[in-house]
Enzyme design. Structure first.
Site, short mmCIF file in Angstrom:
data_model
loop_
_atom_site.label_atom_id
_atom_site.label_comp_id
_atom_site.label_asym_id
_atom_site.label_seq_id
_atom_site.Cartn_x
_atom_site.Cartn_y
_atom_site.Cartn_z
N CYS A 98 74.64 52.14 16.56
CA CYS A 98 74.94 53.37 17.26
C CYS A 98 76.40 53.73 16.97
O CYS A 98 77.29 52.88 17.12
CB CYS A 98 74.73 53.19 18.76
SG CYS A 98 75.29 54.61 19.74
N ASP A 155 70.62 49.55 16.63
CA ASP A 155 69.46 50.41 16.73
C ASP A 155 68.41 49.88 15.76
O ASP A 155 68.75 49.39 14.68
CB ASP A 155 69.80 51.86 16.36
CG ASP A 155 70.62 52.56 17.42
OD1 ASP A 155 70.38 52.30 18.61
OD2 ASP A 155 71.48 53.38 17.06
#
EC number: 1.7.1.13
Length: 154
Positions: A52, A59
Site C-alpha cells: 500500500c 496487499d
C-alpha cells in the site's frame, strides 16, 4: 516442431537477482513459432503481492493475464521476476494492475490482452480491476478466469 531462438535472453538459464522495482524489471520476449494461429496464453499469479503506498502494509491479489500472441511470447521467467518486483513497491491496486498489462502490451504488441486482478480486501473492501485491449477476436476459445468475486463468509 521448430526450435525457438533464445539466444538474446539475459535471464533464462541464469541465476538472476530479483529486480528492485517494476520500472527496472526486464521483461523479455521470444518469437512465437505459431504466429499464424490464434490461441490464448494464460498466466496466473495467485499470490501476487505489492505494498500500500500510504501505509506500507502488504496487499495481495490473484492476477490472471490472458493474451493472444502476435509475433512474440513473453518469456515466463522474466514475467515471474517482473511480478516479484512489486513485492516492495508501493502503488494502488489499479496502478499495479494496469501497469502490468501495459508493460506486456508494449513488449509484445499482442493481438489481444486482458488482465483480471482480484485484490483481497483492505479496510473491508475488495477491489477487482479488469482491463483489456479490445474485443476478443472471433473464433477464439476464451475460458472464464475462474476466480469468484470475494464473498467473505457470506
Amino acid at each position: 516442431m521448430s526450435k525457438t531462438d533464445v539466444s538474446g535472453l539475459s535471464q533464462l538459464g541464469r541465476q538472476v537477482d530479483a529486480p528492485t522495482s517494476p520500472e527496472t524489471a526486464v521483461l523479455e520476449r521470444v518469437p512465437n513459432t505459431n504466429a499464424g494461429t490464434d490461441y490464448v496464453v494464460r498466466f496466473t499469479a495467485p499470490e501476487f503481492t505489492s505494498l500500500c503506498p500510504m501505509t506500507g502494509q502488504p496487499d495481495f491479489a490473484h492476477i490472471v493475464i490472458d493474451y493472444i500472441p502476435g509475433d512474440f511470447l513473453v518469456e515466463s521467467k522474466s514475467l515471474k521476476l517482473f511480478m516479484t518486483s512489486f513485492r516492495n513497491h508501493g502503488s494502488f491496486h489499479e496502478d499495479c494492475s494496469i501497469y502490468i498489462a501495459k508493460r506486456l502490451v508494449d513488449l509484445l504488441d499482442p493481438k489481444w490482452l486482458r488482465i483480471g486482478a482480484y485484490w483481497y480486501p483492505r479496510g473491508g473492501i475488495p477491489i477487482d480491476v479488469f482491463w483489456q485491449t479490445g474485443e476478443v477476436p472471433k473464433g477464439v476459445w476464451l475460458p472464464d478466469q475462474g476466480v469468484p468475486t470475494y464473498r467473505g463468509r457470506g
